[in-house]
Design a protein around this motif. Structure first.
Motif, PDB file in Angstrom:
ATOM      1  N   ASN A  77      -5.248  -4.375   1.577  1.00 15.40           N
ATOM      2  CA  ASN A  77      -4.463  -3.283   0.465  1.00 15.40           C
ATOM      3  C   ASN A  77      -5.765  -2.891  -0.370  1.00 15.40           C
ATOM      4  OD1 ASN A  77      -2.595  -1.980  -0.917  1.00 15.40           O
ATOM      5  ND2 ASN A  77      -1.639  -3.473  -1.567  1.00 15.40           N
ATOM      6  N   SER A  99      -6.611  -0.071  -3.990  1.00 18.14           N
ATOM      7  CA  SER A  99      -6.149   0.744  -5.261  1.00 18.14           C
ATOM      8  C   SER A  99      -6.541   2.042  -4.781  1.00 18.14           C
ATOM      9  CB  SER A  99      -6.614   0.558  -6.613  1.00 18.14           C
ATOM     10  OG  SER A  99      -8.016   0.610  -6.440  1.00 18.14           O
ATOM     11  N   TYR A 100      -5.635   3.329  -5.419  1.00 18.48           N
ATOM     12  CA  TYR A 100      -6.058   4.501  -5.251  1.00 18.48           C
ATOM     13  C   TYR A 100      -7.616   4.656  -5.589  1.00 18.48           C
ATOM     14  CZ  TYR A 100      -6.464   9.476  -5.740  1.00 18.48           C
ATOM     15  OH  TYR A 100      -7.016  10.834  -5.653  1.00 18.48           O
ATOM     16  N   ASP A 101      -8.035   4.171  -6.658  1.00 20.03           N
ATOM     17  CA  ASP A 101      -9.600   4.407  -7.141  1.00 20.03           C
ATOM     18  C   ASP A 101     -10.491   4.158  -5.788  1.00 20.03           C
ATOM     19  OD1 ASP A 101      -8.729   5.412  -9.370  1.00 20.03           O
ATOM     20  OD2 ASP A 101      -9.355   3.728 -10.633  1.00 20.03           O
ATOM     21  N   ASP A 119       2.471   1.533  -3.636  1.00 21.56           N
ATOM     22  CA  ASP A 119       1.563   1.275  -4.555  1.00 21.56           C
ATOM     23  C   ASP A 119       0.695   2.585  -4.888  1.00 21.56           C
ATOM     24  OD1 ASP A 119       3.190  -0.480  -5.602  1.00 21.56           O
ATOM     25  OD2 ASP A 119       2.071  -1.920  -4.863  1.00 21.56           O
ATOM     26  N   THR A 120      -0.118   2.760  -3.335  1.00 18.93           N
ATOM     27  CA  THR A 120      -0.994   3.768  -3.413  1.00 18.93           C
ATOM     28  C   THR A 120      -0.841   4.901  -2.520  1.00 18.93           C
ATOM     29  OG1 THR A 120      -2.434   1.748  -3.448  1.00 18.93           O
ATOM     30  CG2 THR A 120      -3.518   3.650  -2.587  1.00 18.93           C
ATOM     31  N   GLN A 139       0.119   8.830  -4.470  1.00 22.52           N
ATOM     32  CA  GLN A 139      -0.950   9.109  -5.048  1.00 22.52           C
ATOM     33  C   GLN A 139      -2.083   9.682  -4.215  1.00 22.52           C
ATOM     34  OE1 GLN A 139      -3.136   6.942  -8.176  1.00 22.52           O
ATOM     35  NE2 GLN A 139      -4.332   9.011  -8.903  1.00 22.52           N
ATOM     36  N   VAL A 140      -2.303   9.030  -3.047  1.00 21.77           N
ATOM     37  CA  VAL A 140      -3.063   9.586  -1.818  1.00 21.77           C
ATOM     38  C   VAL A 140      -2.516  11.034  -1.284  1.00 21.77           C
ATOM     39  CG1 VAL A 140      -3.779   9.113   0.348  1.00 21.77           C
ATOM     40  CG2 VAL A 140      -3.999   7.239  -1.226  1.00 21.77           C
ATOM     41  N   PHE A 143       0.898  -1.030  -0.098  1.00 23.39           N
ATOM     42  CA  PHE A 143       0.106   0.017   0.059  1.00 23.39           C
ATOM     43  C   PHE A 143       0.914   1.230   0.018  1.00 23.39           C
ATOM     44  CE2 PHE A 143      -2.082   3.433   2.351  1.00 23.39           C
ATOM     45  CZ  PHE A 143      -3.238   3.816   1.599  1.00 23.39           C
TER      46      PHE A 143
END
Length: 202
Positions: free
Chosen positions: A186, A188-190, A59-60, A63-64, A56
């Protein structure tokens, strides 16, 4: 990752010991990023030895931070949820560093789990090296690992999270706005953004 109660069951004497770390201990204060008055607060319950938590953060989280934290949409708060003794030791070290170094240190630990958490050598020695890079002396490192009060306080926070937020895996998240949304695992950003919007709208 799913957790067991091995950590707690392995330390009954520690849990029952007289309190050493006081509630006013600054090491136990909130650690987070983003505006305190953000419309949505997101609590992340994580373990420093959890590979899913590491994914997390790799990868995420970037962008968060860029699209939600830096724009003022959310405040992200990290809550220690150690799954094992090594994660507990690492959490104690992270909490002992100055608050402004906390994010960088946990980020380094999560990004380099193979270097210390899953090493073929002595994990605590490798953790000591990581702590030294963050500015913690070996004497202070040894002192922190002997601080049963701090260990127990972190365990108690974990137990509270289990009860209050029904945390059953790491990472887990509590999205708090006009409504509350909880999510384990975990993501995704979406999906993260979707839960932020649901909490904001109520």
């Amino acid at each position: 990752m799913p957790f067991s109660r091995r950590l707690i069951l392995a330390m009954p004497a520690l849990i029952a010991a007289p309190a050493l770390a006081q509630p006013a201990d600054p090491r136990l204060g909130e650690r987070g990023i983003g505006r305190p008055d953000a419309p949505v607060k997101v609590m992340e319950f994580f373990s420093l030895t959890c590979t899913h938590c590491a994914s997390f953060h790799k990868d995420t989280l970037p962008q968060v931070k860029r699209d939600l934290v830096e724009t003022g949409a959310i405040r992200l708060i990290w809550v220690d949820f150690p799954l094992d003794q090594l994660a507990l030791a690492a959490a104690c070290i992270a909490r002992t560093l100055p608050a402004e170094r906390y994010e960088g240190f946990i980020g380094a630990l999560l990004a380099n789990q193979d270097r210390w958490a899953f090493t073929r050598g002595d994990p605590r020695e490798e953790l000591a090296k990581m702590a030294a890079l963050a500015g913690l002396s070996r004497a202070k490192y040894d002192e922190v690992l002997a601080d049963d009060g701090l260990k127990r306080a972190i365990i108690e926070q974990r137990m509270t999270a289990e009860k209050q937020y029904n945390v059953s895996a790491t990472p887990s998240f509590a999205f708090q706005g006009r409504a509350t949304r909880n999510q384990s695992g975990n993501m995704s950003y979406d999906r993260f953004q979707q839960l932020v919007e649901e909490a904001r709208r109520g």
